[in-house]
Design a protein around this motif. Sequence first.
Motif, short mmCIF file in Angstrom:
data_model
loop_
_atom_site.label_atom_id
_atom_site.label_comp_id
_atom_site.label_asym_id
_atom_site.label_seq_id
_atom_site.Cartn_x
_atom_site.Cartn_y
_atom_site.Cartn_z
N ALA A 160 1.19 6.12 -8.85
CA ALA A 160 1.88 5.04 -8.03
C ALA A 160 1.61 3.96 -8.98
O ALA A 160 2.78 3.19 -9.34
N THR A 163 8.21 2.48 -7.00
CA THR A 163 7.09 1.96 -6.50
C THR A 163 7.24 1.69 -4.97
O THR A 163 6.17 2.28 -4.22
N SER A 178 6.65 5.23 -3.28
CA SER A 178 5.32 5.50 -3.27
C SER A 178 4.46 4.82 -2.03
O SER A 178 3.56 5.09 -1.44
#
Length: 447
Positions: free
Chosen positions: A107, A310, A313
């Motif tokens: 991540a 992002t 995640s």
Amino acid sequence: MSEQPRASFGGKLSAILVAAGSAIGLGSIWRFPYMAGENGGAAFLLVYLICVFVVGIPVMLGEFAVGRATKKNAVGGYRSLSRSWQWLGYSGVLCALLISGYYYIVAGWSLEYMVSSFGGLYTSKVTFSEQFAQFQISPRQAIYTVIFILLTHLIIIRGVVKGIEKASKVMMPALLVILIIMAVRVAFMPGAGEGYLFFLKPDFREAFSAETIFKAVGQAFFSLSVGMGCMVTYASYFKQNNNLTGTSMSVALLTLMVAVLAGLVIFPAVFSAGLEPAEGASLIFITLPEIFKDMPLAQVWSAAFFLLLTLASLTSTISFHEVLTAYFAEEYNLSRKWATRLTSALSVVLCMVSLLWVFDINFAGIKVENISCFDIFDYLSANILMPLGGLLTCIFVAWWMKQKFLRDEITNYGKMKGRAFPLLWFTLRYVTPLLIVYIFVRNLGLM
Ligand code: PHE
């Protein structure tokens, strides 16, 4: 069940959104293309598809039932149904720890790529694969990992309802849209055709190799967040009138859609750019920039994509963080604040171990060089613990418990017809467990 002291998610849509938020993430966008690339492309896709329906959805429903019926964390949930099954919850907690030990690192890569889209990524003279290699040996990697853990921590500390629900609602439609745009874009790249062949035309001999099946079933568990108590924990916040079957189907289909789209983006680009599909964990990070680099406003597209990755995640990290936080808070009577702190601190330690520790294995005839905790954590969680957890969930729900338990949860205590219940019962009782056992046995070379 009108009043419950425990928090719960808003309504029907919220349940789907949060569960899909957990499922959709690096598993579908990073891990799926990398696994498919290493294990036969289309053959892998075929087996993965089968596993999602035959293994993923039934196990998810079993977990939903346990979570919503007990309204407890993974350990407490199984324990309140049967004391001797609480260790199934512990295996989930262990699995959440292992995943915490490497997921934040990947991540963090996404975060780094979001930032460096406007930094050096597209202006540097160095190739994308060298840039990735340089990043991996720089301290930035550790810094981004810790930043990601902090971001997750901040959302969790604001509480279940506000944090998780909001984060999930924003990013999913946007992620789908950008993936579709990218899939259309790569279709026009020279040499893309070979990528479609690789991803869509299965070689059936490969599809039935023990290795492909083993990896695909692991991928199905990982990408759907099942087999480790995550869906138990989330379902403990579901409302009593949520349709569990509909929720699990929607989650699985959305996840599948994202994974297939990711494949349709990555593989044409891999072949067009002359890269290797079996590149490994770095696959998407060296392939995606190849797509963006010739697009108008390359940096903006790139930053937008990595921002969405992002966020996707983040809704996944929140979910396994929550497995641990709920466990510490409820089992040790810690305040949520301290349980969150403890989970985040453990995550930092485990990720640092993964980043720093690379070693060779030379034991009992097994010789592997340069293996890292990163790979071990990934292998143990996705390929061993989650399928094993899934197998035991089947045995627990469909053999140990009475049929009434699952039927009540699936039909909301008779309020819904539950026409698919006989099929689900049969699958959970026979098909899924036998398939998992068969896969393990075959992979061990015993068959
Ligand atoms: N399913 C998540 C993903 O694909 C990963 C995950 C696994 C999340 C297990 C929670 C529990 O990214």
